[in-house]
Scaffold this motif. Structure first.
Motif, short mmCIF file in Angstrom:
data_model
loop_
_atom_site.label_atom_id
_atom_site.label_comp_id
_atom_site.label_asym_id
_atom_site.label_seq_id
_atom_site.Cartn_x
_atom_site.Cartn_y
_atom_site.Cartn_z
N TYR A 442 2.00 9.60 -15.87
CA TYR A 442 1.87 8.17 -15.57
C TYR A 442 2.71 7.78 -14.36
CZ TYR A 442 1.20 3.21 -16.50
OH TYR A 442 0.87 1.88 -16.38
N ARG A 443 3.94 8.26 -14.30
CA ARG A 443 4.80 7.95 -13.16
C ARG A 443 4.19 8.51 -11.87
NH1 ARG A 443 9.48 8.60 -17.01
NH2 ARG A 443 9.34 10.86 -16.66
N ASP A 444 3.64 9.73 -11.94
CA ASP A 444 3.01 10.32 -10.76
C ASP A 444 1.81 9.51 -10.30
OD1 ASP A 444 4.84 12.43 -10.72
OD2 ASP A 444 3.55 13.77 -11.89
N LEU A 445 1.00 9.03 -11.25
CA LEU A 445 -0.17 8.22 -10.89
C LEU A 445 0.25 6.92 -10.23
CD1 LEU A 445 -2.39 8.61 -14.09
CD2 LEU A 445 -2.61 9.84 -11.93
N LYS A 446 1.24 6.25 -10.80
CA LYS A 446 1.66 4.97 -10.23
C LYS A 446 2.29 5.15 -8.85
CE LYS A 446 -0.41 3.46 -12.82
NZ LYS A 446 -1.53 2.51 -12.73
N ARG A 447 3.05 6.23 -8.66
CA ARG A 447 3.63 6.48 -7.33
C ARG A 447 2.52 6.70 -6.31
NH1 ARG A 447 7.10 4.62 -4.75
NH2 ARG A 447 8.51 4.89 -6.52
N ALA A 448 1.48 7.45 -6.67
CA ALA A 448 0.38 7.70 -5.74
C ALA A 448 -0.34 6.38 -5.40
CB ALA A 448 -0.60 8.70 -6.34
N GLU A 449 -0.50 5.50 -6.39
CA GLU A 449 -1.18 4.23 -6.13
C GLU A 449 -0.33 3.33 -5.24
OE1 GLU A 449 -2.29 2.65 -9.97
OE2 GLU A 449 -3.28 4.53 -10.51
N ILE A 450 0.97 3.31 -5.45
CA ILE A 450 1.85 2.51 -4.60
C ILE A 450 1.76 2.99 -3.15
CG2 ILE A 450 4.28 2.05 -4.07
CD1 ILE A 450 4.76 2.01 -7.13
N ILE A 451 1.81 4.29 -2.95
CA ILE A 451 1.73 4.84 -1.59
C ILE A 451 0.41 4.45 -0.94
CG2 ILE A 451 1.55 7.00 -0.29
CD1 ILE A 451 3.61 8.17 -2.28
N ALA A 452 -0.68 4.44 -1.73
CA ALA A 452 -1.98 4.06 -1.18
C ALA A 452 -1.98 2.61 -0.72
CB ALA A 452 -3.07 4.28 -2.23
N PHE A 453 -1.36 1.72 -1.48
CA PHE A 453 -1.29 0.33 -1.06
C PHE A 453 -0.37 0.15 0.14
CE2 PHE A 453 -3.16 -0.60 -5.22
CZ PHE A 453 -4.08 -1.58 -4.86
N TRP A 454 0.72 0.90 0.19
CA TRP A 454 1.60 0.85 1.36
C TRP A 454 0.88 1.31 2.63
CZ3 TRP A 454 6.60 3.41 -1.02
CH2 TRP A 454 7.32 2.42 -1.73
N SER A 455 -0.11 2.16 2.46
CA SER A 455 -0.81 2.76 3.61
C SER A 455 -1.93 1.88 4.14
CB SER A 455 -1.39 4.13 3.21
OG SER A 455 -0.38 5.00 2.75
N GLU A 456 -2.17 0.75 3.48
CA GLU A 456 -3.29 -0.12 3.86
C GLU A 456 -2.79 -1.31 4.67
OE1 GLU A 456 -7.29 -1.50 3.90
OE2 GLU A 456 -6.46 0.43 3.22
N ILE A 457 -3.40 -1.55 5.82
CA ILE A 457 -3.13 -2.75 6.62
C ILE A 457 -4.07 -3.85 6.13
CG2 ILE A 457 -3.02 -3.75 8.92
CD1 ILE A 457 -1.01 -1.50 8.45
N THR A 458 -3.51 -4.97 5.69
CA THR A 458 -4.33 -6.03 5.10
C THR A 458 -5.04 -6.85 6.18
OG1 THR A 458 -2.58 -7.68 5.12
CG2 THR A 458 -2.66 -6.20 3.22
N PRO A 459 -6.17 -7.49 5.83
CA PRO A 459 -6.83 -8.39 6.79
C PRO A 459 -5.91 -9.49 7.28
CG PRO A 459 -8.29 -7.89 4.96
CD PRO A 459 -6.96 -7.31 4.61
N LEU A 460 -5.02 -10.01 6.43
CA LEU A 460 -4.11 -11.06 6.86
C LEU A 460 -3.19 -10.57 7.97
CD1 LEU A 460 -2.92 -13.88 6.55
CD2 LEU A 460 -1.45 -13.00 4.73
N GLU A 461 -2.69 -9.33 7.83
CA GLU A 461 -1.83 -8.80 8.88
C GLU A 461 -2.60 -8.69 10.20
OE1 GLU A 461 0.95 -5.41 7.48
OE2 GLU A 461 -0.62 -5.52 5.94
N ARG A 462 -3.84 -8.26 10.13
CA ARG A 462 -4.62 -8.09 11.36
C ARG A 462 -4.90 -9.43 12.02
NH1 ARG A 462 -7.32 -3.74 8.28
NH2 ARG A 462 -6.69 -1.77 9.22
N THR A 463 -5.29 -10.42 11.20
CA THR A 463 -5.59 -11.73 11.77
C THR A 463 -4.34 -12.41 12.30
OG1 THR A 463 -5.42 -12.80 9.62
CG2 THR A 463 -7.61 -12.08 10.31
N THR A 464 -3.17 -12.01 11.79
CA THR A 464 -1.92 -12.62 12.23
C THR A 464 -1.38 -11.98 13.50
OG1 THR A 464 -1.33 -13.17 9.95
CG2 THR A 464 0.46 -13.15 11.55
N TYR A 465 -1.45 -10.65 13.60
CA TYR A 465 -0.69 -9.96 14.65
C TYR A 465 -1.55 -9.33 15.75
CZ TYR A 465 3.00 -10.48 11.21
OH TYR A 465 3.90 -10.99 10.32
#
Length: 466
Positions: A442-465
């Motif tokens: 479970y800890r390994d799965l959650k760590r992998a999911e967190i890393i995946a979200f950290w690796s994503e640039i959100t549309p809000l960031e793109r429209t802002t910067y």
């Protein structure tokens, strides 16, 4: 392996138990024309995975079992292999045997062909319970409680949204029912929204009856298109958790049949209330009496509450198991932000509802509606047991709002998935609640999911910067 009931007859050759054989034979006698079967298996994220098969393969689930790779329990929320779990190619990606759970064989009412479904649980090739399977873990935890002379009783409440795919909000997501024409219709506890969707809710109740799910009340909740279904209590936490898995499937299947989309996502809309999973739990003794009743029972209840409060921060990653779920934990939202308790107060994490002494119980209010009910229940049982064992005393109950920043509310809960995972990783509680194998997975799965979200640039960031 689930044994035959005490005093039962010896099962016929190949069947798991006499109870399983009787359930299978009664079903096929009533439904001899089954064309297809859906084999259902729940992963650590609480997601149903499985496969469709011809109707004549149903018997396998009640005998040797249906083959599935045990690595199914090492998939992240997107269904991707997480190698760190150690369940994948490095093991040869071995198959296990997945066998029927008692009471789960039923018709799929919304299927176009005559279709059965059955909920499975995973065993190793050697026939031992596979302890990365959430249902096996809860079964083990319940057995531990029984050995101590405690018999948990549980009832779940689930909130969800009904969405209209023909209408989209500004983000392109299907809009909740009741939005788009004039002021939003919250209509909390209103009957009109239930009446307007009576055909759907009738279908949900009929499907629940067909699948032996004990639905109690259906309520209009605090946002447009949001509803709650309450399940009746069971003196079997395994079946109570099964009910949650199958109810979510029923609601989504029936909504689809009515041209709608149902979601149990914890926080689908920033401006509206999130979807919670509330768990009412009590403990019986060997004679069936509530151990929380009476003066001694009151002290035992408070010790159980103290155990849940102490272990809540490090187990929060089980109750809120998605990146999105932490958006639900905001002040004033009826989603708790602190590990606190109170009598008859819906702003706290642990509520003692108004009831007779015989029905005295704890309402655990922190989980998202998309959490894995097996893991939630295992952590609740473990926390209660630890509190009772130590004779722990809880802090004073909260008076008034548990969001009052001027009050001493004790320990604040993490509002970020990474912080919650770090707390869980520094504590041994997950290992005690889930066992070492599933705790690591479970800890390994959650760590992998967190890393995946950290690796994503959100549309809000793109429209802002940009």
């Amino acid at each position: 392996m689930e044994a035959a009931a005490a005093g039962g007859t010896k099962p016929s050759e190949g069947f798991i138990s006499a109870d399983h054989e009787a359930e299978y034979r009664a079903f096929v006698e009533k439904h001899p024309d089954i064309e297809a079967v859906e084999f259902l298996l729940v992963d650590p994220n609480g997601i149903i995975r499985g496969k469709w098969a011809p109707g004549d393969s149903l018997k396998k689930a009640f005998q040797e079992g249906v083959n599935f790779p045990m690595s199914l329990h090492g998939l992240d929320v997107w269904g991707r292999e997480v190698e760190e779990t150690g369940l994948h190619i490095e093991t040869g990606d071995k198959d296990g045997y997945c066998r029927a759970t008692r009471g789960s064989l039923a018709i799929v009412p919304w299927a176009k062909r005559k279709t059965a479904q059955v909920l499975l649980q995973t065993f190793t090739p050697e026939g031992e319970p596979f302890m990365a399977c959430p249902r096996q873990v809860l079964k083990h935890k319940v057995a531990e409680a029984h050995a101590r002379g405690f018999f948990p009783v549980a009832a779940f409440e689930l909130e969800f949204y009904l969405l209209d795919p023909s209408k989209e909000d500004s983000a392109g997501m299907p809009a909740p029912l009741g939005t788009g024409e004039g002021p939003d219709r919250l209509r909390m506890y209103g009957l009109d929204d239930l009446a307007e969707n009576a055909a759907l809710f009738d279908m949900i109740r009929d499907a629940a009856d067909a699948q032996n799910l004990p639905i109690d009340t259906i309520i209009k909740e605090a946002a447009p298109g949001q509803f709650e279904v309450n399940l009746k209590h069971r003196a079997d936490p395994l079946r109570a958790a099964d009910d949650v898995i199958l109810l979510r499937r029923i609601v989504m299947g029936c909504a689809r049949a009515h041209g709608l989309t149902a979601t149990f996502m914890a926080k689908p809309f920033i401006d509206y209330a999130g979807n919670g999973m509330h768990v009412h739990t009590s403990l019986l003794d060997g004679d069936g009496a509530n151990v929380f009743a009476g003066a001694d029972g009151r002290a035992r209840l408070e010790s159980a509450v103290a155990g849940l409060i102490k272990t809540m921060p490090e187990s929060l990653i089980l109750y809120i198991n998605t990146w999105n779920g932490f958006r639900r934990i905001t002040p004033g939202s009826y989603a708790p932000t602190h590990a606190v308790w109170a009598e008859n107060n819906r702003s706290v994490a642990l509520r003692i509802p108004v009831s007779t002494e015989e029905n005295r119980r704890v309402e655990h209010r922190i989980s998202g509606a998309d959490a894995n009910p097996y893991l939630v229940m295992a952590a609740i049982i473990q926390g209660m047991m630890e509190g009772i064992d130590s004779g722990a005393k809880p802090p004073p109950p909260v008076e008034g709002s548990a969001y009052d920043e001027t009050a001493d509310l004790g320990r604040e809960l993490p509002d970020d998935m990474d912080d919650a995972l770090q707390l869980a990783s520094r504590s041994a509680f997950l290992d005690r609640a889930l066992g070492p194998l599933l705790a690591k997975v479970y800890r390994d799965l959650k760590r992998a999911e967190i890393i995946a979200f950290w690796s994503e640039i959100t549309p809000l960031e793109r429209t802002t910067y940009l």
